[in-house]
Design a protein around this motif. Sequence first.
Motif, short mmCIF file in Angstrom:
data_model
loop_
_atom_site.label_atom_id
_atom_site.label_comp_id
_atom_site.label_asym_id
_atom_site.label_seq_id
_atom_site.Cartn_x
_atom_site.Cartn_y
_atom_site.Cartn_z
N MET A 106 0.84 -1.20 0.00
CA MET A 106 0.00 0.00 0.00
C MET A 106 0.87 1.25 0.00
N VAL A 107 1.88 1.27 0.86
CA VAL A 107 2.78 2.42 0.94
C VAL A 107 3.55 2.59 -0.38
N THR A 108 4.02 1.50 -0.93
CA THR A 108 4.76 1.56 -2.19
C THR A 108 3.88 2.08 -3.32
N ARG A 109 2.66 1.60 -3.40
CA ARG A 109 1.73 2.06 -4.45
C ARG A 109 1.38 3.54 -4.28
N MET A 110 1.24 4.00 -3.04
CA MET A 110 0.84 5.38 -2.80
C MET A 110 1.99 6.38 -2.92
N SER A 111 3.23 5.93 -2.81
CA SER A 111 4.37 6.85 -2.83
C SER A 111 4.41 7.74 -4.07
N PRO A 112 4.24 7.21 -5.30
CA PRO A 112 4.24 8.11 -6.46
C PRO A 112 3.05 9.09 -6.45
#
Length: 166
Positions: A122-128
């Motif tokens: 979730m964090v990885t997907r939201m970072s961009p």
Amino acid sequence: MKWVTRRGVRLDRSACAWLIKSHIDPRAEIVYVDADEIADLVEAGALPFHNTVSEDANMRERTSFQELLAEYKLDEGNDALALMGEIVRVAETKEPGAIEEGEGLRAIAKGMNSLSHSDSEMVTRMSPVFDAIFAYCSRRVAGNRGWANAEPGWFSSTPSITSTGQ
């Protein structure tokens, strides 16, 4: 440094993870654990963030993202981060008539949450997404409300992005 938060990351905590990695501690290790494991990790030296039992942002005046901004004084010298904090707050609280970008962020976060199979994903997907919101906020506080690629010189100053085939 090790940072710790509860499992079940959604919008505010993914924004906190982005803020920590982008503006507070680029080498941060963030772990997601059950609530009853947090105290032991903090005692061992981990820094906690957003560890309330309730996800009800209406019970708080500020989001955890805004609390981190204030704690590290990032909102004092960076109007773009302060604006981003307001967008995150509105996305969390669903205030009628508030800044419209918040509702868009909420929809994107809910969609990303449905695509994610773990907190770190979730964090990885939201970072961009948070990178883009920060870029938007930076432009907005500088008085630029239009599209960046419509500005003179945009094509000569934009870094190229190449496909990795993934």
